[in-house]
Design a protein around this motif. Structure first.
Motif, PDB file in Angstrom:
ATOM      1  N   ALA A 182       0.825  -1.206   0.000  1.00 32.43           N
ATOM      2  CA  ALA A 182       0.000   0.000   0.000  1.00 32.43           C
ATOM      3  C   ALA A 182       0.865   1.265   0.000  1.00 32.43           C
ATOM      4  CB  ALA A 182      -0.930  -0.002   1.208  1.00 32.43           C
ATOM      5  N   MET A 183       1.974   1.267   0.755  1.00 27.98           N
ATOM      6  CA  MET A 183       2.799   2.472   0.875  1.00 27.98           C
ATOM      7  C   MET A 183       3.760   2.663  -0.296  1.00 27.98           C
ATOM      8  SD  MET A 183       3.730   2.792   4.936  1.00 27.98           S
ATOM      9  CE  MET A 183       4.661   1.279   4.989  1.00 27.98           C
ATOM     10  N   HIS A 184       4.400   1.563  -0.727  1.00 23.87           N
ATOM     11  CA  HIS A 184       5.489   1.690  -1.692  1.00 23.87           C
ATOM     12  C   HIS A 184       5.220   1.005  -3.027  1.00 23.87           C
ATOM     13  CE1 HIS A 184       7.884   3.282   1.575  1.00 23.87           C
ATOM     14  NE2 HIS A 184       7.608   2.215   2.299  1.00 23.87           N
ATOM     15  N   GLY A 185       4.106   0.331  -3.147  1.00 23.42           N
ATOM     16  CA  GLY A 185       3.823  -0.382  -4.396  1.00 23.42           C
ATOM     17  C   GLY A 185       4.606  -1.667  -4.550  1.00 23.42           C
ATOM     18  N   VAL A 186       5.216  -2.159  -3.477  1.00 25.62           N
ATOM     19  CA  VAL A 186       5.980  -3.403  -3.524  1.00 25.62           C
ATOM     20  C   VAL A 186       5.008  -4.555  -3.313  1.00 25.62           C
ATOM     21  CG1 VAL A 186       7.823  -4.726  -2.436  1.00 25.62           C
ATOM     22  CG2 VAL A 186       8.004  -2.251  -2.585  1.00 25.62           C
ATOM     23  N   THR A 187       4.871  -5.390  -4.325  1.00 21.48           N
ATOM     24  CA  THR A 187       3.938  -6.515  -4.209  1.00 21.48           C
ATOM     25  C   THR A 187       4.733  -7.803  -4.093  1.00 21.48           C
ATOM     26  OG1 THR A 187       3.838  -6.670  -6.606  1.00 21.48           O
ATOM     27  CG2 THR A 187       2.128  -5.375  -5.545  1.00 21.48           C
ATOM     28  N   THR A 188       4.714  -8.391  -2.913  1.00 19.98           N
ATOM     29  CA  THR A 188       5.463  -9.618  -2.691  1.00 19.98           C
ATOM     30  C   THR A 188       4.577 -10.784  -2.284  1.00 19.98           C
ATOM     31  OG1 THR A 188       5.879  -9.042  -0.391  1.00 19.98           O
ATOM     32  CG2 THR A 188       7.534  -8.362  -1.999  1.00 19.98           C
ATOM     33  N   LEU A 189       3.310 -10.542  -2.040  1.00 17.71           N
ATOM     34  CA  LEU A 189       2.455 -11.611  -1.529  1.00 17.71           C
ATOM     35  C   LEU A 189       2.173 -12.685  -2.567  1.00 17.71           C
ATOM     36  CD1 LEU A 189      -0.099  -9.617   0.630  1.00 17.71           C
ATOM     37  CD2 LEU A 189       1.721 -11.109   1.409  1.00 17.71           C
ATOM     38  N   ASP A 190       1.888 -12.288  -3.788  1.00 14.79           N
ATOM     39  CA  ASP A 190       1.438 -13.235  -4.805  1.00 14.79           C
ATOM     40  C   ASP A 190       2.552 -13.732  -5.709  1.00 14.79           C
ATOM     41  OD1 ASP A 190      -1.126 -12.898  -3.811  1.00 14.79           O
ATOM     42  OD2 ASP A 190      -1.553 -11.234  -5.165  1.00 14.79           O
ATOM     43  N   GLN A 191       3.798 -13.514  -5.353  1.00 10.94           N
ATOM     44  CA  GLN A 191       4.903 -13.936  -6.202  1.00 10.94           C
ATOM     45  C   GLN A 191       5.308 -15.368  -5.879  1.00 10.94           C
ATOM     46  OE1 GLN A 191       8.136 -11.217  -5.822  1.00 10.94           O
ATOM     47  NE2 GLN A 191       7.024  -9.516  -6.725  1.00 10.94           N
ATOM     48  N   PRO A 192       5.688 -16.129  -6.900  1.00 14.98           N
ATOM     49  CA  PRO A 192       6.205 -17.475  -6.616  1.00 14.98           C
ATOM     50  C   PRO A 192       7.497 -17.388  -5.810  1.00 14.98           C
ATOM     51  CG  PRO A 192       6.396 -16.949  -8.963  1.00 14.98           C
ATOM     52  CD  PRO A 192       5.679 -15.814  -8.307  1.00 14.98           C
ATOM     53  N   ARG A 193       7.668 -18.334  -4.910  1.00 17.24           N
ATOM     54  CA  ARG A 193       8.790 -18.302  -3.974  1.00 17.24           C
ATOM     55  C   ARG A 193       9.784 -19.410  -4.254  1.00 17.24           C
ATOM     56  NH1 ARG A 193       8.818 -13.808  -0.667  1.00 17.24           N
ATOM     57  NH2 ARG A 193       6.834 -12.859  -1.143  1.00 17.24           N
ATOM     58  N   GLY A 194      11.019 -19.158  -3.855  1.00 14.93           N
ATOM     59  CA  GLY A 194      12.066 -20.164  -3.960  1.00 14.93           C
ATOM     60  C   GLY A 194      12.028 -21.111  -2.772  1.00 14.93           C
ATOM     61  N   TRP A 195      13.066 -21.918  -2.662  1.00 16.96           N
ATOM     62  CA  TRP A 195      13.164 -22.872  -1.555  1.00 16.96           C
ATOM     63  C   TRP A 195      13.289 -22.146  -0.232  1.00 16.96           C
ATOM     64  CZ3 TRP A 195      11.997 -27.716  -2.493  1.00 16.96           C
ATOM     65  CH2 TRP A 195      12.158 -28.209  -3.775  1.00 16.96           C
ATOM     66  N   PRO A 196      12.704 -22.698   0.839  1.00 18.35           N
ATOM     67  CA  PRO A 196      12.855 -22.077   2.165  1.00 18.35           C
ATOM     68  C   PRO A 196      14.306 -22.125   2.625  1.00 18.35           C
ATOM     69  CG  PRO A 196      11.137 -23.766   2.186  1.00 18.35           C
ATOM     70  CD  PRO A 196      11.817 -23.842   0.863  1.00 18.35           C
ATOM     71  N   VAL A 199      14.346 -19.273  12.068  1.00 16.31           N
ATOM     72  CA  VAL A 199      13.539 -18.488  11.145  1.00 16.31           C
ATOM     73  C   VAL A 199      13.719 -19.116   9.770  1.00 16.31           C
ATOM     74  CG1 VAL A 199      13.626 -16.335  12.447  1.00 16.31           C
ATOM     75  CG2 VAL A 199      15.396 -16.811  10.771  1.00 16.31           C
ATOM     76  N   THR A 200      12.641 -19.195   9.040  1.00 19.83           N
ATOM     77  CA  THR A 200      12.694 -19.729   7.685  1.00 19.83           C
ATOM     78  C   THR A 200      12.240 -18.637   6.736  1.00 19.83           C
ATOM     79  OG1 THR A 200      12.219 -21.938   8.505  1.00 19.83           O
ATOM     80  CG2 THR A 200      11.878 -21.561   6.166  1.00 19.83           C
ATOM     81  N   LEU A 201      13.094 -18.273   5.817  1.00 20.29           N
ATOM     82  CA  LEU A 201      12.773 -17.217   4.859  1.00 20.29           C
ATOM     83  C   LEU A 201      12.578 -17.814   3.474  1.00 20.29           C
ATOM     84  CD1 LEU A 201      14.969 -15.845   7.005  1.00 20.29           C
ATOM     85  CD2 LEU A 201      14.445 -13.907   5.565  1.00 20.29           C
ATOM     86  N   THR A 202      11.635 -17.275   2.755  1.00 21.63           N
ATOM     87  CA  THR A 202      11.466 -17.610   1.342  1.00 21.63           C
ATOM     88  C   THR A 202      11.479 -16.309   0.558  1.00 21.63           C
ATOM     89  OG1 THR A 202       9.065 -17.642   1.604  1.00 21.63           O
ATOM     90  CG2 THR A 202      10.187 -19.770   1.653  1.00 21.63           C
ATOM     91  N   PHE A 203      12.315 -16.267  -0.460  1.00 26.19           N
ATOM     92  CA  PHE A 203      12.481 -15.076  -1.285  1.00 26.19           C
ATOM     93  C   PHE A 203      11.770 -15.287  -2.617  1.00 26.19           C
ATOM     94  CE2 PHE A 203      16.059 -15.087   1.599  1.00 26.19           C
ATOM     95  CZ  PHE A 203      16.097 -13.771   2.029  1.00 26.19           C
ATOM     96  N   PRO A 204      11.310 -14.204  -3.226  1.00 20.80           N
ATOM     97  CA  PRO A 204      10.649 -14.330  -4.531  1.00 20.80           C
ATOM     98  C   PRO A 204      11.608 -14.877  -5.584  1.00 20.80           C
ATOM     99  CG  PRO A 204      10.361 -12.117  -3.638  1.00 20.80           C
ATOM    100  CD  PRO A 204      11.328 -12.826  -2.755  1.00 20.80           C
ATOM    101  N   LEU A 205      11.066 -15.683  -6.485  1.00 20.37           N
ATOM    102  CA  LEU A 205      11.892 -16.164  -7.593  1.00 20.37           C
ATOM    103  C   LEU A 205      12.228 -15.017  -8.539  1.00 20.37           C
ATOM    104  CD1 LEU A 205      10.199 -19.578  -8.392  1.00 20.37           C
ATOM    105  CD2 LEU A 205      12.380 -19.180  -7.269  1.00 20.37           C
ATOM    106  N   THR A 206      11.300 -14.117  -8.713  1.00 21.24           N
ATOM    107  CA  THR A 206      11.543 -12.928  -9.529  1.00 21.24           C
ATOM    108  C   THR A 206      11.793 -11.781  -8.583  1.00 21.24           C
ATOM    109  OG1 THR A 206       9.186 -12.475  -9.589  1.00 21.24           O
ATOM    110  CG2 THR A 206      10.104 -13.686 -11.452  1.00 21.24           C
ATOM    111  N   HIS A 207      12.962 -11.787  -7.990  1.00 18.46           N
ATOM    112  CA  HIS A 207      13.306 -10.816  -6.953  1.00 18.46           C
ATOM    113  C   HIS A 207      13.453  -9.431  -7.567  1.00 18.46           C
ATOM    114  CE1 HIS A 207      15.358  -9.236  -3.381  1.00 18.46           C
ATOM    115  NE2 HIS A 207      14.706 -10.188  -2.775  1.00 18.46           N
ATOM    116  N   ASP A 208      12.964  -8.419  -6.886  1.00 13.82           N
ATOM    117  CA  ASP A 208      12.986  -7.054  -7.393  1.00 13.82           C
ATOM    118  C   ASP A 208      14.112  -6.251  -6.762  1.00 13.82           C
ATOM    119  OD1 ASP A 208      10.667  -4.291  -7.575  1.00 13.82           O
ATOM    120  OD2 ASP A 208      12.015  -5.087  -9.075  1.00 13.82           O
ATOM    121  N   ALA A 209      15.181  -6.916  -6.416  1.00  9.51           N
ATOM    122  CA  ALA A 209      16.319  -6.236  -5.802  1.00  9.51           C
ATOM    123  C   ALA A 209      17.139  -5.529  -6.876  1.00  9.51           C
ATOM    124  CB  ALA A 209      17.198  -7.252  -5.067  1.00  9.51           C
TER     125      ALA A 209
END
Length: 185
Positions: free
Chosen positions: A112-126, A141-151
């Motif tokens: 909502a604040m920055h237009g960063v949409t990460t909820l509906d993106q396919p994720r990589g391995w945990p 802690v287990t992190l999953t990063f987007p496959l199409t990362h916007d970094a």
């Protein structure tokens, strides 16, 4: 006599050979640069993910230590770090039970604040990272990063693989010429 030498078939073939060799050398050099830079940006992205994971684990450990356990731990800082890295985080206690998955609400706020949409993106391995307090594992802690990362590293990789010309302008229109047209000029 000099005009005949410049337009002789041998001179034209030699000039064409020089042009072909020069274009081939530049093309190989450009391809090597792109491949090398792609590998470097991939390693940079992996380092960014590792640093984000370490920071999330440290923040979760600090929350655990401050609260004296997972039940009262305020995981907002850990969730904010994960959301900034566009990762989803799940916090697990030492028994393997899920304590919290606090990033979905923060991801909605960042969208909502920055237009960063990460909820509906396919994720990589945990990527699991152990949370240690004074050398004793208290959870993970287990992190999953987007496959199409916007970094920035991924944006650089995308820019490098994109051709510098619009798709419909290739191949470029070249003026038609022949050796006889040079002789006539």
């Amino acid at each position: 006599m000099t005009a005949d030498r410049r337009s002789s078939p041998l001179a034209l073939r030699l000039a064409a050979a020089f042009v072909v060799v020069a274009v081939a050398a530049v093309s190989v050099f450009a391809a090597l640069i792109v491949v090398s830079t792609d590998a470097q940006t991939r390693r940079l992205l992996e380092r960014e993910h590792a640093h984000a994971g370490e920071a999330v684990a440290a923040a979760a450990g600090a929350a655990y230590a401050t609260a004296g356990g997972w039940t009262a731990a305020d995981l907002d800082v850990a969730a904010a770090i994960a959301a900034r890295a566009e990762a989803r985080v799940v916090v697990i206690d030492a028994d393997g039970q899920v304590v919290a998955a606090p990033t979905d609400q923060l991801a909605e706020m960042m969208s909502a604040m920055h237009g960063v949409t990460t909820l509906d993106q396919p994720r990589g391995w945990p990527v699991p990272i152990t949370v240690d307090i004074e050398g004793r594992p208290v959870g993970a802690v287990t992190l999953t990063f987007p496959l199409t990362h916007d970094a920035p590293a991924d944006q650089l990789r995308t820019a490098l693989w994109r051709p510098p010309w619009p798709a419909r302008s290739w191949p470029p229109s070249l003026p038609s010429w022949s050796p006889s047209s040079w002789r006539d000029a």
